[in-house]
Motif scaffolding. Structure first.
Motif, PDB file in Angstrom:
ATOM      1  N   GLY A  27     -62.800  24.263  -4.088  1.00  0.00           N
ATOM      2  CA  GLY A  27     -62.954  23.701  -5.800  1.00  0.00           C
ATOM      3  C   GLY A  27     -63.219  24.817  -6.704  1.00  0.00           C
ATOM      4  N   LYS A  28     -64.171  25.750  -6.601  1.00  0.00           N
ATOM      5  CA  LYS A  28     -64.477  26.706  -7.213  1.00  0.00           C
ATOM      6  C   LYS A  28     -63.202  27.868  -7.429  1.00  0.00           C
ATOM      7  CE  LYS A  28     -69.334  26.711  -6.429  1.00  0.00           C
ATOM      8  NZ  LYS A  28     -70.529  27.529  -5.820  1.00  0.00           N
ATOM      9  N   LYS A  29     -62.704  28.248  -6.248  1.00  0.00           N
ATOM     10  CA  LYS A  29     -61.425  29.217  -6.295  1.00  0.00           C
ATOM     11  C   LYS A  29     -60.336  28.602  -7.073  1.00  0.00           C
ATOM     12  CE  LYS A  29     -62.805  31.808  -2.160  1.00  0.00           C
ATOM     13  NZ  LYS A  29     -63.054  33.199  -3.046  1.00  0.00           N
ATOM     14  N   ILE A  30     -60.023  27.187  -6.843  1.00  0.00           N
ATOM     15  CA  ILE A  30     -58.823  26.554  -7.299  1.00  0.00           C
ATOM     16  C   ILE A  30     -59.171  26.659  -8.753  1.00  0.00           C
ATOM     17  CG2 ILE A  30     -57.777  24.435  -7.673  1.00  0.00           C
ATOM     18  CD1 ILE A  30     -57.799  24.055  -4.696  1.00  0.00           C
ATOM     19  N   ASN A  31     -60.458  26.261  -9.427  1.00  0.00           N
ATOM     20  CA  ASN A  31     -60.815  26.133 -10.821  1.00  0.00           C
ATOM     21  C   ASN A  31     -60.531  27.417 -11.379  1.00  0.00           C
ATOM     22  OD1 ASN A  31     -61.870  24.738 -13.239  1.00  0.00           O
ATOM     23  ND2 ASN A  31     -63.607  26.285 -12.644  1.00  0.00           N
ATOM     24  N   GLU A  32     -60.836  28.780 -10.852  1.00  0.00           N
ATOM     25  CA  GLU A  32     -60.736  29.994 -11.357  1.00  0.00           C
ATOM     26  C   GLU A  32     -59.191  30.182 -11.347  1.00  0.00           C
ATOM     27  OE1 GLU A  32     -62.569  32.659  -8.436  1.00  0.00           O
ATOM     28  OE2 GLU A  32     -64.643  31.697  -8.986  1.00  0.00           O
TER      29      GLU A  32
ATOM     30  N   LEU B  82     -57.140  30.866 -15.136  1.00  0.00           N
ATOM     31  CA  LEU B  82     -56.625  32.070 -15.312  1.00  0.00           C
ATOM     32  C   LEU B  82     -55.204  31.825 -15.735  1.00  0.00           C
ATOM     33  CD1 LEU B  82     -56.977  35.117 -15.451  1.00  0.00           C
ATOM     34  CD2 LEU B  82     -56.555  35.381 -12.826  1.00  0.00           C
ATOM     35  N   HIS B  83     -54.495  31.162 -14.646  1.00  0.00           N
ATOM     36  CA  HIS B  83     -52.891  31.380 -15.080  1.00  0.00           C
ATOM     37  C   HIS B  83     -52.356  29.945 -15.754  1.00  0.00           C
ATOM     38  CE1 HIS B  83     -52.422  34.579 -12.005  1.00  0.00           C
ATOM     39  NE2 HIS B  83     -53.370  34.167 -11.446  1.00  0.00           N
ATOM     40  N   PHE B  84     -53.201  28.740 -15.775  1.00  0.00           N
ATOM     41  CA  PHE B  84     -52.465  27.768 -16.626  1.00  0.00           C
ATOM     42  C   PHE B  84     -53.750  27.168 -17.291  1.00  0.00           C
ATOM     43  CE2 PHE B  84     -50.872  27.828 -12.133  1.00  0.00           C
ATOM     44  CZ  PHE B  84     -49.569  27.799 -12.382  1.00  0.00           C
ATOM     45  N   PRO B  85     -54.050  27.902 -18.408  1.00  0.00           N
ATOM     46  CA  PRO B  85     -55.222  27.432 -19.194  1.00  0.00           C
ATOM     47  C   PRO B  85     -54.782  26.303 -19.993  1.00  0.00           C
ATOM     48  CG  PRO B  85     -54.364  29.498 -19.932  1.00  0.00           C
ATOM     49  CD  PRO B  85     -53.632  29.403 -18.601  1.00  0.00           C
ATOM     50  N   ARG B  86     -53.499  26.355 -20.506  1.00  0.00           N
ATOM     51  CA  ARG B  86     -53.030  25.042 -21.249  1.00  0.00           C
ATOM     52  C   ARG B  86     -53.260  23.788 -20.530  1.00  0.00           C
ATOM     53  NH1 ARG B  86     -47.815  22.861 -22.839  1.00  0.00           N
ATOM     54  NH2 ARG B  86     -47.965  21.845 -24.978  1.00  0.00           N
ATOM     55  N   ILE B  87     -52.953  23.989 -19.217  1.00  0.00           N
ATOM     56  CA  ILE B  87     -52.849  22.532 -18.421  1.00  0.00           C
ATOM     57  C   ILE B  87     -54.145  22.113 -18.181  1.00  0.00           C
ATOM     58  CG2 ILE B  87     -52.048  21.558 -16.213  1.00  0.00           C
ATOM     59  CD1 ILE B  87     -49.680  22.693 -17.982  1.00  0.00           C
ATOM     60  N   VAL B  88     -55.023  22.885 -17.976  1.00  0.00           N
ATOM     61  CA  VAL B  88     -56.387  22.234 -17.891  1.00  0.00           C
ATOM     62  C   VAL B  88     -57.187  22.124 -18.993  1.00  0.00           C
ATOM     63  CG1 VAL B  88     -56.375  23.237 -15.277  1.00  0.00           C
ATOM     64  CG2 VAL B  88     -57.161  24.751 -17.184  1.00  0.00           C
ATOM     65  N   ASP B  89     -56.698  22.369 -20.108  1.00  0.00           N
ATOM     66  CA  ASP B  89     -57.615  22.365 -21.433  1.00  0.00           C
ATOM     67  C   ASP B  89     -57.481  20.697 -21.668  1.00  0.00           C
ATOM     68  OD1 ASP B  89     -58.445  23.242 -23.938  1.00  0.00           O
ATOM     69  OD2 ASP B  89     -56.749  21.582 -24.781  1.00  0.00           O
ATOM     70  N   ILE B  90     -58.904  20.477 -21.983  1.00  0.00           N
ATOM     71  CA  ILE B  90     -59.123  18.902 -21.998  1.00  0.00           C
ATOM     72  C   ILE B  90     -58.370  18.267 -23.203  1.00  0.00           C
ATOM     73  CG2 ILE B  90     -61.110  16.970 -22.813  1.00  0.00           C
ATOM     74  CD1 ILE B  90     -63.152  19.236 -21.141  1.00  0.00           C
ATOM     75  N   GLY B  91     -58.325  19.177 -24.306  1.00  0.00           N
ATOM     76  CA  GLY B  91     -57.546  18.496 -25.534  1.00  0.00           C
ATOM     77  C   GLY B  91     -56.035  18.132 -25.025  1.00  0.00           C
ATOM     78  N   PHE B  92     -55.514  19.343 -24.291  1.00  0.00           N
ATOM     79  CA  PHE B  92     -54.026  19.199 -24.025  1.00  0.00           C
ATOM     80  C   PHE B  92     -53.847  17.700 -22.920  1.00  0.00           C
ATOM     81  CE2 PHE B  92     -50.742  19.620 -20.752  1.00  0.00           C
ATOM     82  CZ  PHE B  92     -49.775  20.013 -21.205  1.00  0.00           C
ATOM     83  N   THR B  93     -54.832  17.545 -22.138  1.00  0.00           N
ATOM     84  CA  THR B  93     -54.629  16.378 -21.172  1.00  0.00           C
ATOM     85  C   THR B  93     -54.758  15.138 -21.982  1.00  0.00           C
ATOM     86  OG1 THR B  93     -55.837  17.857 -19.563  1.00  0.00           O
ATOM     87  CG2 THR B  93     -55.720  15.539 -19.131  1.00  0.00           C
ATOM     88  N   ALA B  94     -55.721  15.051 -22.879  1.00  0.00           N
ATOM     89  CA  ALA B  94     -55.638  13.815 -23.792  1.00  0.00           C
ATOM     90  C   ALA B  94     -54.586  13.614 -24.406  1.00  0.00           C
ATOM     91  CB  ALA B  94     -57.083  13.903 -24.544  1.00  0.00           C
ATOM     92  N   GLU B  95     -53.974  14.558 -25.020  1.00  0.00           N
ATOM     93  CA  GLU B  95     -52.971  14.560 -25.852  1.00  0.00           C
ATOM     94  C   GLU B  95     -51.620  13.898 -25.163  1.00  0.00           C
ATOM     95  OE1 GLU B  95     -49.750  17.446 -27.953  1.00  0.00           O
ATOM     96  OE2 GLU B  95     -51.724  18.195 -27.834  1.00  0.00           O
ATOM     97  N   ILE B  96     -51.225  14.553 -23.923  1.00  0.00           N
ATOM     98  CA  ILE B  96     -50.385  14.048 -22.928  1.00  0.00           C
ATOM     99  C   ILE B  96     -50.592  12.631 -22.551  1.00  0.00           C
ATOM    100  CG2 ILE B  96     -49.392  14.165 -20.581  1.00  0.00           C
ATOM    101  CD1 ILE B  96     -48.205  16.239 -22.482  1.00  0.00           C
ATOM    102  N   GLU B  97     -51.981  12.313 -22.426  1.00  0.00           N
ATOM    103  CA  GLU B  97     -52.219  10.758 -22.112  1.00  0.00           C
ATOM    104  C   GLU B  97     -51.923   9.954 -23.440  1.00  0.00           C
ATOM    105  OE1 GLU B  97     -53.590   9.424 -19.449  1.00  0.00           O
ATOM    106  OE2 GLU B  97     -54.519  10.939 -18.430  1.00  0.00           O
ATOM    107  N   THR B  98     -52.096  10.403 -24.537  1.00  0.00           N
ATOM    108  CA  THR B  98     -51.416   9.675 -25.703  1.00  0.00           C
ATOM    109  C   THR B  98     -50.211   9.429 -25.772  1.00  0.00           C
ATOM    110  OG1 THR B  98     -53.782  10.494 -26.967  1.00  0.00           O
ATOM    111  CG2 THR B  98     -52.035   9.353 -28.345  1.00  0.00           C
ATOM    112  N   GLU B  99     -49.484  10.558 -25.736  1.00  0.00           N
ATOM    113  CA  GLU B  99     -47.962  10.610 -25.935  1.00  0.00           C
ATOM    114  C   GLU B  99     -47.127   9.805 -24.864  1.00  0.00           C
ATOM    115  OE1 GLU B  99     -46.370  14.301 -25.762  1.00  0.00           O
ATOM    116  OE2 GLU B  99     -47.078  15.075 -27.839  1.00  0.00           O
ATOM    117  N   LEU B 100     -48.037   9.682 -23.635  1.00  0.00           N
ATOM    118  CA  LEU B 100     -47.479   8.727 -22.363  1.00  0.00           C
ATOM    119  C   LEU B 100     -47.590   7.342 -22.937  1.00  0.00           C
ATOM    120  CD1 LEU B 100     -48.372  10.723 -19.373  1.00  0.00           C
ATOM    121  CD2 LEU B 100     -46.012  10.388 -20.304  1.00  0.00           C
ATOM    122  N   ASP B 101     -49.005   6.914 -23.516  1.00  0.00           N
ATOM    123  CA  ASP B 101     -48.856   5.500 -23.969  1.00  0.00           C
ATOM    124  C   ASP B 101     -48.002   5.213 -25.115  1.00  0.00           C
ATOM    125  OD1 ASP B 101     -51.098   5.347 -22.447  1.00  0.00           O
ATOM    126  OD2 ASP B 101     -52.797   5.907 -24.162  1.00  0.00           O
ATOM    127  N   ARG B 102     -47.503   6.174 -25.983  1.00  0.00           N
ATOM    128  CA  ARG B 102     -46.333   5.811 -27.062  1.00  0.00           C
ATOM    129  C   ARG B 102     -45.419   5.411 -26.264  1.00  0.00           C
ATOM    130  NH1 ARG B 102     -48.516  10.844 -29.778  1.00  0.00           N
ATOM    131  NH2 ARG B 102     -50.197  10.195 -31.614  1.00  0.00           N
TER     132      ARG B 102
END
Length: 250
Positions: A112-117, A121-141
């Motif tokens: 888990g630690k290595k995958i998190n690193e 490093l390579h997908f900072p936008r994907i694992v960003d909490i704000g981005f995840t919540a935003e996508i959830e909201t758009e899918l709700d729409r």
């Protein structure tokens, strides 16, 4: 009233945090706890008398590890996931050996630690909490018919495709740590080890790739097979669904 008092003493400044009772309320008939943080009423510039100094060292405590309940609460507060996805999220991080459960708390494992690193490093936008919540909201729409799904997917996938292509060029292979067991390979006599693969942990020969011996790690239930007396074990299909079978299969 919450109060912070700063006390000057030569080159030093002492701070005291506590409260001052401005109205006694039920304290008029009920004694206060001796351990409370009530301060006496003080005025600016008042001269104080030193009675004693008690030196004590305090260390900042890290926040407690997540339990299943506190993790779900955190997901709710951050707007990540939905009630129907909370259980799959938790089962996924446990089944894939990202975390283990000790005394009902999640403890991160090396995988888990290595995958998190790698993800940070390579997908900072994907694992960003704000981005995840935003996508959830758009899918709700989308679900409510307020937004077209094609546009949502396009806005996500176009930059993601570029990031993914770049990551495939730069991500280096990660060597997962292996754990030796007190057993030797029946084919070549070398030490057997526990490795982590795509579908979880398994036992392999330390002499790989010269020796190809390997076997799965059985999750035994302590129940005998009604047909031949072998161990009933928990297995997974190629799609990841759990079923139960005999360890002597086939």
């Amino acid at each position: 009233d919450s109060t912070r008092v700063l006390i000057n003493a030569g080159d030093y400044v002492f701070a005291a945090n506590g409260s001052v009772i401005s109205f006694p309320g039920y304290y008029a008939v009920m004694s206060r706890d001796e351990k409370d943080t009530t301060l006496p009423t003080l005025t600016a510039g008042e001269i104080l008398q030193l009675h004693n100094i008690t030196p004590e060292q305090h260390f900042t405590e890290p926040p407690p590890r997540f339990t299943e309940a506190s993790l779900i609460k955190e997901l709710e507060e951050k707007g990540i996931g939905r009630p129907s996805t909370y259980v799959p999220i938790i089962s996924t991080i446990v089944d894939r050996k990202y975390v283990t459960v000790e005394q009902r708390r999640f403890m991160p494992l090396e995988l888990g630690k290595k995958i998190n690193e790698v993800m940070k490093l390579h997908f900072p936008r994907i694992v960003d909490i704000g981005f995840t919540a935003e996508i959830e909201t758009e899918l709700d729409r989308v679900e409510e018919g307020e937004q077209e799904w094609v546009g949502v997917i396009r806005d996500f996938y176009e930059p993601f495709k570029t990031t993914l292509a770049e990551a495939e060029k730069t991500i280096e292979a990660v060597e997962w740590p292996v754990e030796e067991i007190d057993e030797f390979c029946p084919d070549c006599g070398k030490q057997l080890v526990i490795k982590t693969g795509r579908f979880g942990q398994f036992i392999s020969c330390s002499n790989y790739p010269e020796c190809k011996y390997s076997r799965p790690i059985f999750d035994k239930l302590g129940i005998a097979c009604p047909d031949d007396g072998g161990d009933i074990i928990r297995r997974r299909t190629k799609r990841g669904r759990i079923f139960y079978g005999c360890s002597n299969f086939p």
